[in-house]
Write a protein that holds these residues in place. Sequence first.
Motif, short mmCIF file in Angstrom:
data_model
loop_
_atom_site.label_atom_id
_atom_site.label_comp_id
_atom_site.label_asym_id
_atom_site.label_seq_id
_atom_site.Cartn_x
_atom_site.Cartn_y
_atom_site.Cartn_z
N UNK A 45 0.86 -1.17 0.00
CA UNK A 45 0.00 0.00 0.00
C UNK A 45 0.90 1.22 0.00
N UNK A 46 0.94 1.90 -1.11
CA UNK A 46 1.82 3.05 -1.21
C UNK A 46 1.26 4.03 -2.23
N UNK A 47 1.67 5.24 -2.10
CA UNK A 47 1.28 6.26 -3.06
C UNK A 47 -0.16 6.69 -2.93
N UNK A 48 -0.44 7.80 -3.53
CA UNK A 48 -1.78 8.35 -3.53
C UNK A 48 -2.16 8.70 -4.95
N UNK A 49 -3.39 8.47 -5.28
CA UNK A 49 -3.89 8.85 -6.60
C UNK A 49 -4.90 9.97 -6.42
N UNK A 50 -4.90 10.95 -7.31
CA UNK A 50 -5.85 12.05 -7.16
C UNK A 50 -7.29 11.58 -7.39
N UNK A 92 2.21 13.97 -9.86
CA UNK A 92 1.33 13.10 -9.08
C UNK A 92 -0.13 13.48 -9.23
N UNK A 93 -0.43 14.56 -9.96
CA UNK A 93 -1.80 14.99 -10.17
C UNK A 93 -2.32 15.92 -9.09
N UNK A 94 -1.43 16.43 -8.25
CA UNK A 94 -1.83 17.38 -7.20
C UNK A 94 -1.83 18.80 -7.77
N UNK A 95 -2.75 19.61 -7.27
CA UNK A 95 -2.84 21.01 -7.69
C UNK A 95 -1.65 21.77 -7.10
N UNK A 142 -4.60 16.73 -2.10
CA UNK A 142 -4.76 17.17 -3.49
C UNK A 142 -3.89 18.37 -3.83
N UNK A 143 -3.11 18.88 -2.87
CA UNK A 143 -2.30 20.07 -3.11
C UNK A 143 -0.82 19.79 -2.92
N UNK A 164 4.52 16.12 3.00
CA UNK A 164 3.96 14.77 2.96
C UNK A 164 2.43 14.80 3.01
N UNK A 165 1.82 13.79 2.41
CA UNK A 165 0.35 13.68 2.42
C UNK A 165 -0.07 12.98 3.71
N UNK A 166 -0.09 13.73 4.79
CA UNK A 166 -0.47 13.17 6.09
C UNK A 166 -1.61 13.98 6.69
#
Length: 181
Positions: A32-37, A51-54, A76-77, A85-87
């Motif tokens: 389980x890794x990474x994030x998708x928009x 990565x598709x982040x604004x 998303x940013x 980091x996306x936390x």
Amino acid sequence: MKIVKAFVTKVDENAVTLNDGSRISCGMVVWSTGLAPRDFTKAISLEKNKAGQIVVDQFLRAVSDPNQRVYAMGDCACCSREPLPCTAQVAERQGRYLATSLSASSKEEVKPFVFQSSGMLAYIGGYQALHDLPAAKSQGFHSWVLWRSAYTTRLGSWRLRMQVPIDWMKTYFFGRDTSRF
């Protein structure tokens, strides 16, 4: 349980290879890794990173919005100046920042968003955890107690702050099967 301080470099059907060359044999690998928009973020016609982040500026405004009225935060940013980091910790701080800055009476009062990490906590199973705080890094049972304590403080109501530790104690002493009560 052994805590390994290495990066995964390869995953195959029966082992994980680490950057130090060692292999961990396994019957099943769950990765389980990474994030998708989200589809909503993908559909917005604003500048995005790979990565598709604004892409946002230091005030969390979308850099490609000429009117500077579009804000993005959380997963998303991506801040063009300093990717974060996306936390949940980052998203919560960004949310508080935006609430304060959007309610400010003048733009001169608003300062750029600056993230100061409070550290990281991770539960790894078997009453073991890791913590990486500004003051110290450690692992083991005492990190698990710290992780549980921090989690309890984030619960929304006093009822939950009392109920959740009671449930944890029951699980610790009797296991997850509560039909024995």
